[in-house]
Design an enzyme around this catalytic site. Structure first.
Site, PDB file in Angstrom:
ATOM      1  N   GLU A 185       0.633  -1.562  -0.517  1.00 43.64           N
ATOM      2  CA  GLU A 185      -0.371   0.531   0.363  1.00 43.64           C
ATOM      3  C   GLU A 185       0.858   1.453  -0.446  1.00 43.64           C
ATOM      4  O   GLU A 185       1.125   1.757   0.722  1.00 43.64           O
ATOM      5  CB  GLU A 185      -0.490   0.107   1.598  1.00 43.64           C
ATOM      6  CG  GLU A 185      -2.212   0.853   0.826  1.00 43.64           C
ATOM      7  CD  GLU A 185      -2.864   1.372   2.288  1.00 43.64           C
ATOM      8  OE1 GLU A 185      -3.851   2.322   2.639  1.00 43.64           O
ATOM      9  OE2 GLU A 185      -3.155   0.617   3.168  1.00 43.64           O
ATOM     10  N   GLU A 187       0.432   4.281  -0.476  1.00 46.28           N
ATOM     11  CA  GLU A 187      -0.801   5.901  -0.287  1.00 46.28           C
ATOM     12  C   GLU A 187      -0.485   7.380  -1.129  1.00 46.28           C
ATOM     13  O   GLU A 187       0.829   8.003  -0.562  1.00 46.28           O
ATOM     14  CB  GLU A 187      -1.721   5.615   0.600  1.00 46.28           C
ATOM     15  CG  GLU A 187      -2.645   6.601   1.106  1.00 46.28           C
ATOM     16  CD  GLU A 187      -3.648   6.787   2.084  1.00 46.28           C
ATOM     17  OE1 GLU A 187      -4.316   7.580   2.118  1.00 46.28           O
ATOM     18  OE2 GLU A 187      -3.307   6.372   3.141  1.00 46.28           O
ATOM     19  N   SER A 298     -10.144  -2.000  -0.769  1.00 42.44           N
ATOM     20  CA  SER A 298     -10.061  -2.014   0.012  1.00 42.44           C
ATOM     21  C   SER A 298     -10.820  -1.587   1.103  1.00 42.44           C
ATOM     22  O   SER A 298      -9.441  -0.245   1.480  1.00 42.44           O
ATOM     23  CB  SER A 298      -8.693  -2.601   0.225  1.00 42.44           C
ATOM     24  OG  SER A 298      -8.640  -2.758   1.810  1.00 42.44           O
ATOM     25  N   TYR A 359      -3.270   6.261  10.701  1.00 36.37           N
ATOM     26  CA  TYR A 359      -3.805   5.628  11.779  1.00 36.37           C
ATOM     27  C   TYR A 359      -3.828   5.038  13.262  1.00 36.37           C
ATOM     28  O   TYR A 359      -1.676   4.867  12.808  1.00 36.37           O
ATOM     29  CB  TYR A 359      -4.879   4.626  10.971  1.00 36.37           C
ATOM     30  CG  TYR A 359      -3.563   3.660   9.925  1.00 36.37           C
ATOM     31  CD1 TYR A 359      -4.679   2.170  10.137  1.00 36.37           C
ATOM     32  CD2 TYR A 359      -2.708   4.270   9.244  1.00 36.37           C
ATOM     33  CE1 TYR A 359      -4.280   2.236   8.946  1.00 36.37           C
ATOM     34  CE2 TYR A 359      -2.028   3.075   8.966  1.00 36.37           C
ATOM     35  CZ  TYR A 359      -2.722   2.473   8.583  1.00 36.37           C
ATOM     36  OH  TYR A 359      -2.463   0.635   7.598  1.00 36.37           O
TER      37      TYR A 359
END
Length: 359
Positions: A185, A187, A298, A359
């Site tokens: 991932e 991002e 996802s 997160y």
């Protein structure tokens, strides 16, 4: 680096293809303890372990969810938790035919020598942790890097991209050695005023670098998945591109940079609203393509936003909240086949964007 010939080769390929099965995608329920607290705060639910269990149990016990969800990413606490009904969380997922997964990175820290860019932590003890997660029932993993676009400050820098790509590749190889399908991932954050052509340029540079490092580290493409952002302009850009342009540029970027041996691309929503996330995915799957790599989802907030607002922490709202989750899962399952009718499922139209999201 030698090509992958490990013990789990056939299992990895089978798992990756099962996750990317037609009409299905991933429920990302891997919010950290701090992040789930931010989800609970607006609905006045205290961020305690029992409340986290109740909420994740609500998600995983949604009847019929496995029709549209192939895998669920969990936080470490959740992977080892037991639901209030006495059943381990991983068993709740398996009963619905959903493959358990695990977030394995330890979040981001400042990348010194840059203007506010970050590096993801967690490589040092990853091998030991992956073995533990596999024993608990996890069969895939996720590692997120976050790259910001800031044209005025030349971000993302070559250094940030290089570090992110190398860490993603090392993570992927370590996971495969332990039997976990790695979801890669990288991002590209949607914060900023940059236009969509800038997003294209950055995405191409990032993905090309990532797959160069993946090749150097001997990662087996057929037993891995990619989780990129869709190619969208910055959230504060003057020109708001339409879904058709976003879809065409996203597909073109993937075909230029991602090897066709990849079984699936599972897009992140990145702060896009529930409905827009479904519409964009639907348009992406209408674009003629040269490869057979499946393009699916996802999603975290784009699956859970309406659900958690409906729940409000109250037992009497569980059924209604599960219906909201199932509705968005169905919408995205249909979108992953290019069959979603916009507006046909209830959604939360509110923007899910959070500046400098961590997160």
């Amino acid at each position: 680096m030698a090509s992958f010939t490990g013990t789990y080769k056939d299992e990895l390929i089978a798992t990756a293809n099962a996750i990317a099965a037609p009409g299905k995608g991933i429920l990302a329920a891997d919010e950290s303890t701090g992040t789930i607290g931010k989800r609970f705060a607006p609905i006045n639910v205290e961020n305690t372990q029992p409340n986290r269990v109740r909420y994740r149990e609500l998600l995983f016990k949604t009847k019929g969810l496995g029709q549209y969800i192939s895998g669920a990413i969990t936080y470490e606490e959740t992977l080892f938790d037991t639901a209030t009904c006495g059943t381990p969380m991983v068993e709740l997922l398996k009963k619905e035919g959903i493959i358990p997964g695990i977030k394995v990175d330890k979040g981001v820290q400042p990348l010194f020598g840059t203007n506010g860019e970050t590096v993801t932590q967690g490589i040092d003890d990853l091998g030991k942790r992956c073995a533990k997660y596999y024993a608990q029932g996890a069969r895939f993993a996720k590692w997120r890097t976050a790259l910001k676009v800031d044209v005025a400050n030349n971000c993302p820098t070559d250094l940030a991209i290089e570090v992110a790509a190398q860490d993603l590749a090392r993570y992927a190889r370590i996971c495969q050695e332990a039997g976990l399908v790695p979801i890669v991932e990288p991002e590209i954050m949607i914060d900023g005023v940059h236009d969509i052509q800038t997003s294209v340029k950055v995405q191409e540079q990032v993905l090309t670098t990532v797959y160069k490092k993946i090749q150097e580290n001997g990662v087996m493409l057929e037993g891995s998945l990619l989780k990129p952002a869709m190619v969208v302009p910055g959230v504060d850009a003057a020109d708001k591109s339409d879904p058709t342009e976003i879809a065409q540029l996203t597909v073109r970027t993937l075909e230029r940079c991602v090897p066709g041996a990849m079984p699936g691309v599972t897009f992140l929503s990145g702060g896009i609203s529930e409905e827009d996330a479904s519409i964009y995915l639907n348009e992406i799957n209408k674009v003629p393509r040269k490869t057979q790599t499946r393009l699916t989802f996802s999603y975290s907030r784009a699956l859970q936003s309406s659900c958690i607002k409906t729940w409000k922490g109250e037992a009497g709202n569980v059924d209604a909240a599960q219906k909201q989750l199932l509705a968005r899962a169905q919408a995205n399952g249909e979108a992953s086949k290019g069959e979603y009718v916009p507006g046909s499922q209830p959604s939360d139209e509110e923007s899910l964007f959070v500046k400098n999201y961590v997160y």
